[in-house]
Design an enzyme around this catalytic site. Structure first.
Site, short mmCIF file in Angstrom:
data_model
loop_
_atom_site.label_atom_id
_atom_site.label_comp_id
_atom_site.label_asym_id
_atom_site.label_seq_id
_atom_site.Cartn_x
_atom_site.Cartn_y
_atom_site.Cartn_z
N HIS A 280 0.88 -1.19 0.00
CA HIS A 280 0.00 0.00 0.00
C HIS A 280 0.92 1.24 0.00
O HIS A 280 1.77 1.37 -0.87
CB HIS A 280 -0.93 -0.12 1.22
CG HIS A 280 -2.05 0.87 1.28
ND1 HIS A 280 -2.47 1.63 0.23
CD2 HIS A 280 -2.88 1.22 2.32
CE1 HIS A 280 -3.49 2.41 0.59
NE2 HIS A 280 -3.75 2.17 1.88
N HIS A 319 -2.43 -2.26 -9.35
CA HIS A 319 -3.40 -1.63 -8.44
C HIS A 319 -4.66 -2.47 -8.41
O HIS A 319 -5.04 -3.03 -9.44
CB HIS A 319 -3.73 -0.20 -8.92
CG HIS A 319 -4.33 0.64 -7.86
ND1 HIS A 319 -5.67 0.65 -7.60
CD2 HIS A 319 -3.76 1.50 -6.98
CE1 HIS A 319 -5.90 1.48 -6.60
NE2 HIS A 319 -4.77 2.00 -6.19
N ASP A 375 2.73 5.47 -6.39
CA ASP A 375 4.00 5.35 -5.67
C ASP A 375 5.21 5.19 -6.57
O ASP A 375 6.33 5.18 -6.09
CB ASP A 375 3.93 4.15 -4.70
CG ASP A 375 2.94 4.40 -3.58
OD1 ASP A 375 2.98 5.50 -3.01
OD2 ASP A 375 2.14 3.50 -3.27
#
Ligand code: ACO
Length: 437
Positions: A280, A319, A375
């Site tokens: 995450h 994702h 990210d």
């Protein structure tokens, strides 16, 4: 499907129902469809006999279960769409400050300029944290992970604000939503300073929210540090992009813990703990460590071989919801070059670009619809700005605090919500006697 859910919104789809036949009994049932969903509780009426408790839907990791009705953030993963309260992220980032976004998330509308100024002043008045926190911080070793310190300090705020336990009172909730948003950058900066063996820098309400944060991290008396406007702007854009993302792992933790009526600081500490993991929000840190390990563009093909063979994951890719390019990653990639204008280029961007190019042409990634997520490029910017890698998940938590807090408030306002308590399918031993000696 998502089109319909979006356009029909709260008005619901044109109705309809699914008809099911229980082949065990021959019984038929009609289950109404609302907003493209069926109520799982409707399955309880489908029983094989009087002793049967009814059908349960089994959904490990909640891949196809809506836990709430929400009006805050909309994502269409197939089309790479993200909107806060209906506004596209591409139009918000760079044009609206993070604090105005926090207001938008809370109130559903962007603030007027008078509301924006009053809100900034209210948040500015709450930037400081109570005295015992720096002493708690001193108890940590400087090499402790900043996210672990952040979680502990956040939970500590619950002890210092016991009145926050009145979670059924809307005014109390509003006060602590504001305090959570205001305290987050202060706690985050404190963890950085502890890591460097430096005293915390007092917050400054005369600076913008992102400028104050940068100053609390890198500034302080005698430092000579001046916040560069381009970096202040980049920080604000990053904060906007990270503000909310509907029912992800950490937001679900915030809602789940909050559903027991724990105080919001304990719930936010739980949400931060969920964010910490490398699958995450900890992925931004994992990406940088991966880029360090790869070292040079030449090593990209060998690394990709390992990914293809299932030995490694390409961190910052993939994702649960986005099956196309994460719109935040696109904006972050552009922001990276704006930051490099000031800081000089972070050479890791070249490795990241080579990885992205290789991945986007690679069957393994195409078939699984894996694209860069938020990210993948954020850590490269953070590093260029001078943040240590361990701080990256904390940098994610600072703005996500607004999303968590607003989602928590929405959950407590929702009369359908109760303490979160999933079911299980028990496949263990049936009743049996304890063996006697
Ligand atoms: N690298 C290589 N393979 C991957 C990756 C990756 N980054 N992500 C998914 N896959 C593969 C899986 O191995 C799986 O392959 P299989 O079908 O052959 O078994 C397939 O793609 C589906 O992956 P799942 O793990 O089932 O997908 P899930 O939706 O559960 O996971 C997640 C999503 C956790 C984000 C995953 O893509 C991942 O681990 N990515 C890397 C970590 C990361 O970047 N996390 C940040 C996400 S953004 C955020 O949370 C803020």
């Amino acid at each position: 499907m998502s089109d319909n859910r979006e356009t029909e919104g709260a008005a619901g789809l044109a109705g309809g129902a699914i008809q099911v036949k229980d082949t065990r009994t021959g019984a038929e049932a009609e289950i109404p469809i609302e907003h493209g969903a069926i109520r799982a509780a409707a399955l309880l009426g489908i029983r094989s006999g009087p002793e049967d408790e009814g059908i349960v839907s089994y959904d490990p990791a909640f891949k196809n279960t809506a836990n709430c009705i929400s009006r805050i953030t909309y994502i269409d993963g197939d089309r790479g769409i993200l909107r806060y309260r209906g506004y596209p992220i591409e139009e918000l980032a760079g044009n609206t400050s993070y604090l105005d976004i926090a207001w938008l998330l809370i109130h559903g509308e962007l603030p007027t300029s008078a509301e924006s100024a009053a809100w900034a002043a209210e948040v500015g008045a709450e930037l400081g944290v109570p005295d015992p926190l720096p002493r708690i911080l001193d108890g940590f070793n400087p090499d402790g992970h900043p996210m672990a310190m952040f979680i502990a300090l956040l939970a500590g705020l619950g002890a210092l604000h016991p009145e926050s336990k009145q979670v059924t009172d809307p005014a109390t909730r509003a006060a602590h939503v504001r305090r959570l948003i205001a305290a987050a950058p202060t706690l985050a900066a404190m963890t950085y300073r502890r890591g460097k063996g430096l005293d915390p820098v007092a917050p400054r309400a005369d600076l913008s929210f992102p400028a104050n944060f940068l100053n609390m991290v890198f500034g302080g008396e005698g430092s000579g540090y001046e916040v560069h406007p381009a970096l202040e702007q980049a920080m604000d854009v990053l904060f906007v992009l990270h503000a909310d993302h509907e029912q992800n792992c950490s937001t679900s933790a915030m809602r789940g813990v909050g559903s027991s009526h724990a105080d919001p600081y304990s719930s936010a500490a739980a949400a931060s703990a969920a964010l910490y993991g490398p699958l995450h929000g900890g992925a931004n840190e994992a990406v940088l460590r991966m880029l360090d390990e790869i070292g040079t563009r030449r090593n990209v093909p060998a690394f990709m071989d390992e990914v293809r063979s299932g030995k490694r994951r390409l961190m910052g890719f993939g994702h649960r919801v986005y099956k196309s390019y994460d719109p935040r990653a696109r904006i972050i990639k552009k922001t990276a070059y704006e930051v490099f204008e000031v800081t000089g280029k972070n050479p890791k961007i070249d490795i990241a670009l080579a990885l992205e190019q290789a991945a986007l042409e690679e069957d393994y990634f195409i078939q699984r619809r894996l694209y860069p997520n938020v990210d993948f490029y954020s850590g490269i910017i953070y590093e260029a700005m001078g943040f240590p890698v361990g701080l990256f998940p904390v940098l994610f938590a600072v703005p996500r605090m607004s999303g968590w807090a607003v989602q928590w408030n929405e959950m407590l306002e929702d009369r359908e919500q109760k303490i979160a308590r999933p079911k299980q399918l028990y496949l263990g031993q049936p009743k049996r006697p304890v063996p006697t000696a």
